[in-house]
Write a protein that holds these residues in place. Structure first.
Motif, PDB file in Angstrom:
ATOM      1  N   ARG A 175      67.928  83.565   3.868  1.00 18.26           N
ATOM      2  CA  ARG A 175      68.440  82.214   4.117  1.00 18.26           C
ATOM      3  C   ARG A 175      67.372  81.304   4.719  1.00 18.26           C
ATOM      4  NH1 ARG A 175      74.066  82.847   7.281  1.00 18.26           N
ATOM      5  NH2 ARG A 175      73.805  80.576   7.336  1.00 18.26           N
ATOM      6  N   VAL A 176      66.499  81.877   5.541  1.00 19.48           N
ATOM      7  CA  VAL A 176      65.461  81.091   6.220  1.00 19.48           C
ATOM      8  C   VAL A 176      64.116  81.788   6.005  1.00 19.48           C
ATOM      9  CG1 VAL A 176      64.754  79.986   8.375  1.00 19.48           C
ATOM     10  CG2 VAL A 176      67.180  80.468   7.970  1.00 19.48           C
ATOM     11  N   PRO A 177      63.455  81.541   4.895  1.00 20.12           N
ATOM     12  CA  PRO A 177      62.131  82.147   4.670  1.00 20.12           C
ATOM     13  C   PRO A 177      61.061  81.446   5.495  1.00 20.12           C
ATOM     14  CG  PRO A 177      62.699  80.696   2.859  1.00 20.12           C
ATOM     15  CD  PRO A 177      63.911  80.737   3.747  1.00 20.12           C
ATOM     16  N   PHE A 178      59.883  82.045   5.564  1.00 20.44           N
ATOM     17  CA  PHE A 178      58.746  81.391   6.198  1.00 20.44           C
ATOM     18  C   PHE A 178      58.342  80.163   5.373  1.00 20.44           C
ATOM     19  CE2 PHE A 178      58.302  85.586   8.119  1.00 20.44           C
ATOM     20  CZ  PHE A 178      57.935  85.269   9.420  1.00 20.44           C
ATOM     21  N   ASP A 179      57.824  79.162   6.047  1.00 23.75           N
ATOM     22  CA  ASP A 179      57.335  77.957   5.371  1.00 23.75           C
ATOM     23  C   ASP A 179      55.932  78.247   4.841  1.00 23.75           C
ATOM     24  OD1 ASP A 179      56.366  75.485   4.585  1.00 23.75           O
ATOM     25  OD2 ASP A 179      57.229  74.402   6.275  1.00 23.75           O
ATOM     26  N   ALA A 180      55.826  78.426   3.533  1.00 24.56           N
ATOM     27  CA  ALA A 180      54.551  78.823   2.935  1.00 24.56           C
ATOM     28  C   ALA A 180      53.500  77.726   2.978  1.00 24.56           C
ATOM     29  CB  ALA A 180      54.776  79.263   1.486  1.00 24.56           C
ATOM     30  N   ALA A 181      53.893  76.500   3.325  1.00 27.56           N
ATOM     31  CA  ALA A 181      52.931  75.400   3.397  1.00 27.56           C
ATOM     32  C   ALA A 181      52.165  75.392   4.720  1.00 27.56           C
ATOM     33  CB  ALA A 181      53.643  74.060   3.205  1.00 27.56           C
ATOM     34  N   LEU A 182      52.625  76.163   5.693  1.00 30.09           N
ATOM     35  CA  LEU A 182      52.008  76.150   7.017  1.00 30.09           C
ATOM     36  C   LEU A 182      50.877  77.162   7.122  1.00 30.09           C
ATOM     37  CD1 LEU A 182      55.106  75.992   9.410  1.00 30.09           C
ATOM     38  CD2 LEU A 182      53.569  74.112   8.809  1.00 30.09           C
ATOM     39  N   ARG A 183      49.823  76.766   7.826  1.00 29.84           N
ATOM     40  CA  ARG A 183      48.770  77.712   8.197  1.00 29.84           C
ATOM     41  C   ARG A 183      48.820  78.056   9.683  1.00 29.84           C
ATOM     42  NH1 ARG A 183      44.597  79.359   5.752  1.00 29.84           N
ATOM     43  NH2 ARG A 183      43.173  79.039   7.494  1.00 29.84           N
ATOM     44  N   ARG A 184      49.428  77.222  10.486  1.00 28.49           N
ATOM     45  CA  ARG A 184      49.551  77.472  11.919  1.00 28.49           C
ATOM     46  C   ARG A 184      51.022  77.514  12.307  1.00 28.49           C
ATOM     47  NH1 ARG A 184      44.988  76.738  14.943  1.00 28.49           N
ATOM     48  NH2 ARG A 184      46.255  76.549  16.802  1.00 28.49           N
ATOM     49  N   HIS A 185      51.305  78.225  13.386  1.00 30.33           N
ATOM     50  CA  HIS A 185      52.635  78.238  14.007  1.00 30.33           C
ATOM     51  C   HIS A 185      53.724  78.740  13.063  1.00 30.33           C
ATOM     52  CE1 HIS A 185      50.451  76.146  17.045  1.00 30.33           C
ATOM     53  NE2 HIS A 185      50.441  74.980  16.420  1.00 30.33           N
ATOM     54  N   GLN A 186      53.387  79.662  12.176  1.00 30.09           N
ATOM     55  CA  GLN A 186      54.365  80.160  11.216  1.00 30.09           C
ATOM     56  C   GLN A 186      55.510  80.895  11.909  1.00 30.09           C
ATOM     57  OE1 GLN A 186      52.102  82.586   8.523  1.00 30.09           O
ATOM     58  NE2 GLN A 186      50.891  80.871   7.761  1.00 30.09           N
ATOM     59  N   ASP A 187      55.188  81.699  12.922  1.00 28.75           N
ATOM     60  CA  ASP A 187      56.231  82.457  13.615  1.00 28.75           C
ATOM     61  C   ASP A 187      57.128  81.534  14.436  1.00 28.75           C
ATOM     62  OD1 ASP A 187      54.082  81.896  15.270  1.00 28.75           O
ATOM     63  OD2 ASP A 187      53.896  83.923  16.072  1.00 28.75           O
ATOM     64  N   TRP A 188      56.533  80.584  15.169  1.00 25.94           N
ATOM     65  CA  TRP A 188      57.331  79.645  15.951  1.00 25.94           C
ATOM     66  C   TRP A 188      58.207  78.791  15.048  1.00 25.94           C
ATOM     67  CZ3 TRP A 188      52.872  77.616  19.556  1.00 25.94           C
ATOM     68  CH2 TRP A 188      52.549  78.621  20.483  1.00 25.94           C
ATOM     69  N   ASP A 189      57.642  78.340  13.943  1.00 21.94           N
ATOM     70  CA  ASP A 189      58.381  77.509  13.007  1.00 21.94           C
ATOM     71  C   ASP A 189      59.602  78.253  12.480  1.00 21.94           C
ATOM     72  OD1 ASP A 189      58.232  75.010  11.054  1.00 21.94           O
ATOM     73  OD2 ASP A 189      58.654  76.769   9.822  1.00 21.94           O
ATOM     74  N   TRP A 190      59.384  79.505  12.084  1.00 26.89           N
ATOM     75  CA  TRP A 190      60.507  80.280  11.569  1.00 26.89           C
ATOM     76  C   TRP A 190      61.562  80.489  12.651  1.00 26.89           C
ATOM     77  CZ3 TRP A 190      62.825  84.797  13.030  1.00 26.89           C
ATOM     78  CH2 TRP A 190      63.834  85.251  12.153  1.00 26.89           C
ATOM     79  N   ALA A 191      61.151  80.843  13.863  1.00 32.71           N
ATOM     80  CA  ALA A 191      62.103  81.113  14.929  1.00 32.71           C
ATOM     81  C   ALA A 191      62.947  79.885  15.260  1.00 32.71           C
ATOM     82  CB  ALA A 191      61.362  81.598  16.181  1.00 32.71           C
ATOM     83  N   LEU A 192      62.331  78.713  15.319  1.00 28.87           N
ATOM     84  CA  LEU A 192      63.089  77.489  15.606  1.00 28.87           C
ATOM     85  C   LEU A 192      64.152  77.245  14.550  1.00 28.87           C
ATOM     86  CD1 LEU A 192      60.368  74.925  16.775  1.00 28.87           C
ATOM     87  CD2 LEU A 192      62.290  75.781  18.135  1.00 28.87           C
ATOM     88  N   ARG A 193      63.777  77.404  13.278  1.00 29.20           N
ATOM     89  CA  ARG A 193      64.728  77.121  12.203  1.00 29.20           C
ATOM     90  C   ARG A 193      65.807  78.200  12.100  1.00 29.20           C
ATOM     91  NH1 ARG A 193      62.651  77.587   7.447  1.00 29.20           N
ATOM     92  NH2 ARG A 193      60.608  78.451   8.026  1.00 29.20           N
ATOM     93  N   ALA A 194      65.407  79.460  12.237  1.00 29.72           N
ATOM     94  CA  ALA A 194      66.374  80.553  12.097  1.00 29.72           C
ATOM     95  C   ALA A 194      67.379  80.554  13.245  1.00 29.72           C
ATOM     96  CB  ALA A 194      65.639  81.892  12.031  1.00 29.72           C
ATOM     97  N   LEU A 195      66.892  80.369  14.462  1.00 25.81           N
ATOM     98  CA  LEU A 195      67.778  80.431  15.622  1.00 25.81           C
ATOM     99  C   LEU A 195      68.593  79.164  15.804  1.00 25.81           C
ATOM    100  CD1 LEU A 195      65.355  82.358  17.964  1.00 25.81           C
ATOM    101  CD2 LEU A 195      67.554  83.180  17.095  1.00 25.81           C
TER     102      LEU A 195
END
Length: 312
Positions: A175-195
């Protein structure tokens, strides 16, 4: 027909044949054995393929992307190929302790959340020394953005959301994949959106389960002082941050890195104005900025290292 694994381990890699083999072996050595290890090679890399071929374990599967697409796209590719209902991520230069998956699965199954995101403390290793990171449990009513970006100390390593520590349901990753366009903050980005999903909930495990290797030469993008990329990212995700979290992020990830990059007084002044006009900096964020602006870099580094290893 072999039963499907319970956990699918996803390891993105490129150009690190030695370290990825260490990571893979730490996953295969888990006390919890119902797993598969999916190594996703990000583009053509014959040396890495040859090194992985020497690991004799039927639970290991190697996938290769036709061209380099970045770690986020590689992780998403691993999730698509996964068979287990749980996904655990491991960076190719990190390692797991043997009880990692067993402890995290117990914690996940004891959670009230429909989609639990298991994180926890881990060892940050540098120069043969380990410091405990992910050392702070989120407060019961604490916004996730404030847990991530509002420090309670002046040193790194408070929040527990490093990629190599996460165990999550495959349903959530779909439902919430990683944003493949990002090179930085991939883990933080995913956590904010997923949570941000009401069904998701953060589960914190105090026992260290992983080793985050910080040795020089690992090529971690997060270590580069690219304040412009950090600013662009936080502006994109601004609706997911509180005002306190926005100010905390500017202090730690933008002002600090802009000073490191010698971006100039005008740039730093502009970031400081935004901290106060668009955010609500707390005393720790202000102290962080003051230390960066007033202390010589060498002294600041020595103080940070001293405090860091006093905690280990």
């Amino acid at each position: 027909m072999k039963p499907s694994p319970i956990v699918s381990v996803v390891i993105p890699t490129r150009g690190r044949p030695e370290t990825v083999c260490v990571a893979v072996r730490s996953a295969l050595a888990q006390s919890f054995e119902s797993l598969e290890v999916l190594v996703v090679i990000d583009g053509e890399d014959g040396e890495t393929e040859a090194a992985l071929a020497r690991i004799d374990d039927a639970r290991l599967k190697v996938l290769s992307l036709p061209e380099p697409m970045g770690a986020a796209a590689a992780r998403n590719g691993g999730v698509r190929a996964a068979r287990g209902p749980w996904i655990a991520f491991l960076d190719d230069d990190d390692e797991w302790l043997p009880e990692k998956l067993a402890l995290q699965l117990d914690a996940a199954r004891g959670s009230d959340a429909a989609l639990p995101v298991v994180c926890g403390s881990y060892w940050a290793r540098q120069d043969g020394r380990d410091a405990l990171w992910g050392r702070r449990r989120p407060g019961p009513d604490e916004p996730i953005s404030e847990y991530m970006f509002c420090r309670r100390s002046l040193t790194y390593g408070e929040n527990a959301l490093a990629t190599s520590v996460l165990l999550v349901p495959r349903e959530l990753m779909e439902r919430v994949p990683f944003d493949a366009a990002l090179r930085r903050h991939q883990d933080w980005d995913w956590a904010l959106r997923a949570l941000a999903l009401p069904e998701a909930g953060l589960v914190y495990l105090e026992l260290p389960t992983s080793i985050y290797n910080m040795a020089e030469g690992t090529g971690r993008i997060s270590a580069a002082p690219d304040w412009q990329a950090s600013l662009a990212w936080v502006e994109q995700r601004r609706p997911l941050l509180t005002r306190r979290a926005f100010a905390g992020f500017l202090a730690t990830e933008c002002v600090t890195r802009a000073v490191q990059a010698k971006a100039g007084r005008k740039v730093v002044s502009g970031l400081l104005r935004r901290m106060f006009s668009e955010g609500e900096p707390d005393l720790r964020a202000i102290a962080m900025v003051a230390s960066v602006l007033l202390l010589p870099p060498g002294l600041r580094s020595k103080l940070r290292d001293a405090v860091r290893f006093m905690r280990s």
